[in-house]
Design a protein around this motif. Structure first.
Motif, PDB file in Angstrom:
ATOM      1  N   UNK A   1      -6.375 -37.913  31.980  1.00 37.68           N
ATOM      2  CA  UNK A   1      -7.474 -37.180  32.473  1.00 37.68           C
ATOM      3  C   UNK A   1      -7.456 -37.518  33.941  1.00 37.68           C
ATOM      4  N   UNK A   2      -7.045 -36.609  34.831  1.00 38.29           N
ATOM      5  CA  UNK A   2      -6.995 -37.032  36.344  1.00 38.29           C
ATOM      6  C   UNK A   2      -8.195 -37.590  36.900  1.00 38.29           C
ATOM      7  N   UNK A   3      -9.543 -37.121  36.657  1.00 34.74           N
ATOM      8  CA  UNK A   3     -10.696 -37.719  37.031  1.00 34.74           C
ATOM      9  C   UNK A   3     -10.961 -39.312  36.575  1.00 34.74           C
ATOM     10  N   UNK A   4     -10.530 -39.546  35.306  1.00 33.26           N
ATOM     11  CA  UNK A   4     -10.558 -40.884  34.829  1.00 33.26           C
ATOM     12  C   UNK A   4      -9.598 -41.868  35.476  1.00 33.26           C
ATOM     13  N   UNK A   5      -8.339 -41.201  35.707  1.00 34.55           N
ATOM     14  CA  UNK A   5      -7.388 -42.045  36.391  1.00 34.55           C
ATOM     15  C   UNK A   5      -7.737 -42.528  37.834  1.00 34.55           C
ATOM     16  N   UNK A   6      -8.438 -41.298  38.377  1.00 31.06           N
ATOM     17  CA  UNK A   6      -8.851 -41.625  39.834  1.00 31.06           C
ATOM     18  C   UNK A   6      -9.874 -42.608  40.057  1.00 31.06           C
ATOM     19  N   UNK A   7     -10.813 -42.588  38.765  1.00 25.67           N
ATOM     20  CA  UNK A   7     -11.821 -43.823  38.748  1.00 25.67           C
ATOM     21  C   UNK A   7     -11.148 -44.872  38.466  1.00 25.67           C
ATOM     22  N   UNK A   8     -10.029 -45.015  37.755  1.00 26.82           N
ATOM     23  CA  UNK A   8      -9.334 -46.184  37.225  1.00 26.82           C
ATOM     24  C   UNK A   8      -8.783 -47.004  38.812  1.00 26.82           C
ATOM     25  N   UNK A   9      -8.186 -45.921  39.436  1.00 23.88           N
ATOM     26  CA  UNK A   9      -7.539 -46.547  40.821  1.00 23.88           C
ATOM     27  C   UNK A   9      -8.498 -47.053  41.502  1.00 23.88           C
TER      28      UNK A   9
ATOM     29  N   UNK B   1      -0.379 -48.588  36.049  1.00 26.75           N
ATOM     30  CA  UNK B   1       1.009 -48.468  35.906  1.00 26.75           C
ATOM     31  C   UNK B   1       1.549 -47.959  37.475  1.00 26.75           C
ATOM     32  N   UNK B   2       0.660 -48.453  38.355  1.00 29.88           N
ATOM     33  CA  UNK B   2       0.913 -48.188  40.062  1.00 29.88           C
ATOM     34  C   UNK B   2       1.103 -49.420  40.770  1.00 29.88           C
ATOM     35  N   UNK B   3       2.091 -49.368  41.665  1.00 33.05           N
ATOM     36  CA  UNK B   3       2.206 -50.470  42.510  1.00 33.05           C
ATOM     37  C   UNK B   3       1.094 -50.669  43.270  1.00 33.05           C
ATOM     38  N   UNK B   4       0.510 -51.886  43.838  1.00 32.32           N
ATOM     39  CA  UNK B   4      -0.602 -51.837  44.465  1.00 32.32           C
ATOM     40  C   UNK B   4      -0.689 -51.245  45.657  1.00 32.32           C
ATOM     41  N   UNK B   5       0.391 -51.086  46.510  1.00 34.86           N
ATOM     42  CA  UNK B   5       0.261 -50.225  47.758  1.00 34.86           C
ATOM     43  C   UNK B   5       0.093 -48.888  47.580  1.00 34.86           C
ATOM     44  N   UNK B   6       0.450 -48.295  46.432  1.00 32.28           N
ATOM     45  CA  UNK B   6       0.312 -46.886  45.971  1.00 32.28           C
ATOM     46  C   UNK B   6      -1.080 -46.768  45.384  1.00 32.28           C
ATOM     47  N   UNK B   7      -1.791 -47.805  44.791  1.00 28.02           N
ATOM     48  CA  UNK B   7      -3.145 -47.721  44.439  1.00 28.02           C
ATOM     49  C   UNK B   7      -3.998 -47.688  45.686  1.00 28.02           C
ATOM     50  N   UNK B   8      -3.645 -48.511  46.593  1.00 29.73           N
ATOM     51  CA  UNK B   8      -4.670 -48.338  47.748  1.00 29.73           C
ATOM     52  C   UNK B   8      -4.395 -47.215  48.597  1.00 29.73           C
ATOM     53  N   UNK B   9      -3.110 -46.420  48.602  1.00 27.84           N
ATOM     54  CA  UNK B   9      -3.052 -45.166  49.156  1.00 27.84           C
ATOM     55  C   UNK B   9      -3.909 -44.203  48.380  1.00 27.84           C
TER      56      UNK B   9
ATOM     57  N   UNK C   1     -12.474 -32.723  43.471  1.00 28.93           N
ATOM     58  CA  UNK C   1     -12.409 -31.254  44.022  1.00 28.93           C
ATOM     59  C   UNK C   1     -11.440 -30.452  43.433  1.00 28.93           C
ATOM     60  N   UNK C   2     -11.767 -29.446  42.491  1.00 29.18           N
ATOM     61  CA  UNK C   2     -10.565 -28.645  41.910  1.00 29.18           C
ATOM     62  C   UNK C   2      -9.787 -27.800  42.968  1.00 29.18           C
ATOM     63  N   UNK C   3     -10.391 -27.682  44.061  1.00 29.61           N
ATOM     64  CA  UNK C   3      -9.737 -26.856  45.323  1.00 29.61           C
ATOM     65  C   UNK C   3      -8.782 -27.786  46.110  1.00 29.61           C
ATOM     66  N   UNK C   4      -8.774 -29.094  45.881  1.00 25.05           N
ATOM     67  CA  UNK C   4      -8.040 -30.282  46.441  1.00 25.05           C
ATOM     68  C   UNK C   4      -7.347 -31.052  45.629  1.00 25.05           C
ATOM     69  N   UNK C   5      -6.440 -30.707  44.963  1.00 25.08           N
ATOM     70  CA  UNK C   5      -5.827 -31.642  43.846  1.00 25.08           C
ATOM     71  C   UNK C   5      -5.026 -32.775  44.366  1.00 25.08           C
ATOM     72  N   UNK C   6      -5.211 -33.745  43.671  1.00 27.70           N
ATOM     73  CA  UNK C   6      -4.589 -35.151  44.519  1.00 27.70           C
ATOM     74  C   UNK C   6      -3.309 -35.298  43.306  1.00 27.70           C
ATOM     75  N   UNK C   7      -1.913 -35.452  44.208  1.00 25.99           N
ATOM     76  CA  UNK C   7      -0.779 -35.758  43.181  1.00 25.99           C
ATOM     77  C   UNK C   7      -0.793 -37.085  42.945  1.00 25.99           C
ATOM     78  N   UNK C   8      -0.140 -37.728  41.829  1.00 24.92           N
ATOM     79  CA  UNK C   8       0.121 -39.048  41.795  1.00 24.92           C
ATOM     80  C   UNK C   8      -0.701 -39.756  40.873  1.00 24.92           C
ATOM     81  N   UNK C   9      -1.899 -39.275  40.652  1.00 20.74           N
ATOM     82  CA  UNK C   9      -3.057 -39.766  39.725  1.00 20.74           C
ATOM     83  C   UNK C   9      -2.363 -40.276  38.300  1.00 20.74           C
TER      84      UNK C   9
END
Length: 191
Positions: free
Chosen positions: A124-132, A43-51, A30-38
């Motif tokens: 690409x943030x949306x692809x990073x989100x899908x990866x997570x 490259x992300x620690x497991x706990x951060x991926x889960x969050x 949702x472009x109106x609700x960006x998610x920081x840290x994607x």
């Protein structure tokens, strides 16, 4: 979100393991609700991926799909990965206007135009989100499979060919969830 804003990111996880399905996710942010840290899930620690996965599920449209071990063995891992990605896009509640696919190849029979983006999970943030989302889902699935098939260490190695997994494979033999078309498993089956 208007229809013109419905951009979908798609990624898969689990191409390299010797066991378990390949899992894909499709995410419409949702472009109106960006998610920081994607970022690329690797490259992300497991706990951060889960969050982040929990946040993505709350703030975006998410669909997860898989291709089974049988499909991997029948089709090959690339085709099974593309099948899982196509299933994920088709499972979204509403078809996106366009899909950006991580990698070099675009799955067939998507409900929208699509473009392959090499290393898209890092750019690409949306692809990073899908990866997570896909990574967290598959890791949980492999932990569950580890309980059903103890000794392979899948709760730690997610089915990848670590020294522990290979040693267990030689000692215990392949489980029903091992990919029979993959080298180390195929070799054991031919002995």
């Amino acid at each position: 979100m208007t229809p013109t804003e419905r951009l979908c990111g798609v990624d898969e996880v689990g191409r390299g393991p010797l066991a378990g399905p390949v899992v894909a996710a499709a995410v419409v942010l949702d472009p109106a609700r960006p998610i920081a840290g994607l970022a690329d899930s690797k490259t992300l620690r497991p706990a951060r991926r889960i969050e982040l996965a929990a946040l993505i599920h709350r703030q975006a449209e998410v669909a997860i799909a898989a291709a089974s071990v049988d499909e991997i063995d029948r089709l090959n891992i690339l085709q099974a990965s593309l099948l899982a990605m196509a299933r994920a896009v088709a499972a979204l509640p509403r078809a996106p206007c366009r899909a950006l696919i991580d990698g070099k190849f675009v799955p067939a029979r998507l409900p929208c135009p699509a473009e392959a983006v090499v290393r898209g999970d890092a750019s690409v943030p949306a692809i990073a989100a899908a990866s997570i989302v896909a990574k967290v889902y598959r890791d949980k699935l492999m932990t569950e499979l580890a309980a059903a098939h103890p000794g392979f260490g899948w709760e730690a190695n997610a089915g990848y060919p670590t020294a522990q997994h290979l040693a267990a494979l030689r000692e215990l033999g392949p489980s029903p969830t091992h990919r029979r078309s993959f080298g180390p498993v195929k070799v054991l089956l031919s002995v």
